[in-house]
Design a protein around this motif. Sequence first.
Motif, mmCIF file in Angstrom:
data_model
loop_
_atom_site.group_PDB
_atom_site.id
_atom_site.type_symbol
_atom_site.label_atom_id
_atom_site.label_comp_id
_atom_site.label_asym_id
_atom_site.label_seq_id
_atom_site.Cartn_x
_atom_site.Cartn_y
_atom_site.Cartn_z
ATOM 1 N N ILE A 136 91.680 61.897 14.647
ATOM 2 C CA ILE A 136 91.573 60.433 14.650
ATOM 3 C C ILE A 136 92.457 60.543 15.155
ATOM 4 O O ILE A 136 93.388 60.698 13.532
ATOM 5 C CB ILE A 136 90.924 60.469 13.449
ATOM 6 N N ASP A 137 93.094 59.291 15.317
ATOM 7 C CA ASP A 137 94.353 58.813 14.939
ATOM 8 C C ASP A 137 95.026 58.259 13.970
ATOM 9 O O ASP A 137 96.546 58.322 13.902
ATOM 10 C CB ASP A 137 94.999 57.805 16.479
ATOM 11 N N LEU A 138 94.435 57.423 13.112
ATOM 12 C CA LEU A 138 95.007 56.875 12.076
ATOM 13 C C LEU A 138 93.674 56.763 11.227
ATOM 14 O O LEU A 138 92.441 56.199 11.627
ATOM 15 C CB LEU A 138 95.465 55.227 12.511
ATOM 16 N N LEU A 139 93.929 56.808 9.607
ATOM 17 C CA LEU A 139 93.140 56.723 8.788
ATOM 18 C C LEU A 139 93.331 55.875 7.785
ATOM 19 O O LEU A 139 94.893 55.482 7.643
ATOM 20 C CB LEU A 139 93.559 57.849 7.799
ATOM 21 N N TRP A 140 92.853 55.090 7.224
ATOM 22 C CA TRP A 140 92.678 54.843 5.947
ATOM 23 C C TRP A 140 92.257 54.802 4.855
ATOM 24 O O TRP A 140 90.976 55.183 4.698
ATOM 25 C CB TRP A 140 92.495 52.758 6.093
ATOM 26 N N ILE A 141 92.532 54.721 3.203
ATOM 27 C CA ILE A 141 91.626 54.678 2.715
ATOM 28 C C ILE A 141 91.451 53.351 1.567
ATOM 29 O O ILE A 141 92.149 52.502 1.398
ATOM 30 C CB ILE A 141 93.156 55.204 1.542
ATOM 31 N N GLY A 142 89.941 53.189 1.057
ATOM 32 C CA GLY A 142 89.692 51.957 0.407
ATOM 33 C C GLY A 142 89.808 51.306 -0.888
ATOM 34 O O GLY A 142 90.557 52.423 -1.277
ATOM 35 N N ALA A 143 89.564 50.383 -1.064
ATOM 36 C CA ALA A 143 90.374 49.559 -2.240
ATOM 37 C C ALA A 143 89.145 50.803 -3.545
ATOM 38 O O ALA A 143 90.240 50.631 -4.404
ATOM 39 C CB ALA A 143 89.661 48.526 -2.188
ATOM 40 N N ARG A 144 88.708 51.106 -3.786
ATOM 41 C CA ARG A 144 87.750 51.938 -4.498
ATOM 42 C C ARG A 144 88.349 53.335 -4.666
ATOM 43 O O ARG A 144 88.509 53.731 -6.091
ATOM 44 C CB ARG A 144 85.990 52.448 -4.107
ATOM 45 N N PRO B 132 93.883 54.204 20.778
ATOM 46 C CA PRO B 132 93.708 55.011 19.975
ATOM 47 C C PRO B 132 92.855 54.930 18.320
ATOM 48 O O PRO B 132 91.844 53.620 18.449
ATOM 49 C CB PRO B 132 95.482 54.852 18.807
ATOM 50 N N VAL B 133 92.197 55.671 17.655
ATOM 51 C CA VAL B 133 90.917 55.179 16.645
ATOM 52 C C VAL B 133 91.106 55.402 15.584
ATOM 53 O O VAL B 133 92.168 55.919 14.546
ATOM 54 C CB VAL B 133 89.278 55.965 17.656
ATOM 55 N N ALA B 134 91.049 55.228 14.839
ATOM 56 C CA ALA B 134 90.892 54.900 13.485
ATOM 57 C C ALA B 134 90.189 54.797 12.109
ATOM 58 O O ALA B 134 88.585 54.141 12.860
ATOM 59 C CB ALA B 134 91.796 53.680 12.397
ATOM 60 N N ASP C 202 85.979 59.765 19.632
ATOM 61 C CA ASP C 202 86.774 60.750 20.463
ATOM 62 C C ASP C 202 86.320 59.673 22.058
ATOM 63 O O ASP C 202 87.240 59.802 22.723
ATOM 64 C CB ASP C 202 85.428 61.885 20.929
ATOM 65 N N LYS C 203 85.310 59.330 22.206
ATOM 66 C CA LYS C 203 84.420 58.615 23.786
ATOM 67 C C LYS C 203 85.478 57.292 23.952
ATOM 68 O O LYS C 203 86.314 57.128 24.930
ATOM 69 C CB LYS C 203 83.067 58.195 23.678
ATOM 70 N N VAL C 204 85.291 56.950 22.540
ATOM 71 C CA VAL C 204 86.273 55.652 22.737
ATOM 72 C C VAL C 204 87.888 56.201 23.154
ATOM 73 O O VAL C 204 88.500 55.157 24.330
ATOM 74 C CB VAL C 204 86.331 54.553 21.761
#
Length: 349
Positions: free
Chosen positions: A98-106, A79-81, A70-72
Amino acid sequence: MTAPSSPLLSPRPLLIAGPCSAESERQVLTTAEILRRDTAVQIFRAGVWKPRTKPGGFEGVGEPALAWLDKVKSETGMPVATEVAVPRHVEATADHGIDLLWIGARTSADPFAMQELADAIGRLCPDTPVLVKNPVVADIELWIGAIERLRDAGVRNIGAIHRGFRSLGHDVYRNHPRWSVPLELHRRLPQLPLLCDPSHIGGRRDLISPLARTAMDMGFDGLIIETHPDPDSALSDKDQQVTPQYLAEILRNLRHRSSRTATDEPLRQFRLQIDQLDSELLEILARRMAVSKEIGDYKRRHGIPVVQTERYENVLLSRIASAADMGMSEEFIEKLFASIHEESIQNQL
């Protein structure tokens, strides 16, 4: 699949960077400020929850680190992810905007986990862009399936991240790139933004720059790279993180080629696939020759003759039969394996 409407996924190249893990407020804010000031990075990334292979390692600060993101946003305007793996992660990131999400390989490799996550994102933040990393195994259908689960759950802005595939035995890469797989994904889903993660492919900071250049030469839409003010003291993945200053140098030397506009794009993509498949062939042959040398050492120690004619004939017949099932000619395979066998004998001698 239609192109995403989110402006976050629109720039070419899209550059996302930040530390593997959010370790402290100072570390996060220091990194973000340098990236904003000295690089072309558009989105700041940091892992809040860190899935570890074994218990006992640093598993992330967790939800308190979202306040640092949030501070960033408020102090740098970036934007933050972050990565999400279970529905409660989605709830927390939605609460913090949070502006962007990613989903990991596992996670992308597990259809049940992927469905729960897709449902949570579709319910809580369907307009938030989501990037899906390839599964740990080179299964393009599993990768596409994860993307389709998000789409079917109502998520409107989806992209993909190529982070390489787990390989057996020794390899120069932490995760082998197998470029033919993301190129096939792009062929089948041409409107899907496709980013490359050279940090996780290489596993070593000296490999990040050449991997990033390769991805840009192939027409990838962007990069996601791990950077840390003091990589050697990082609490996770220290060997694959670069300083923000070195990252700035990497990005300055990049050349982006838009795969969306080139008139000879199909031919270029085919040639790139050939180049990468040839690279994989050479690596496999090198590993095969290394095994041949070990066999030669064993034969010498036990007084076994180097040339085993019966064994070679059996191998050749087996390979010819397998190749025939794949549509290759007997003559070609016989010539190929004759050359391989000759080189193997030389290695054993």
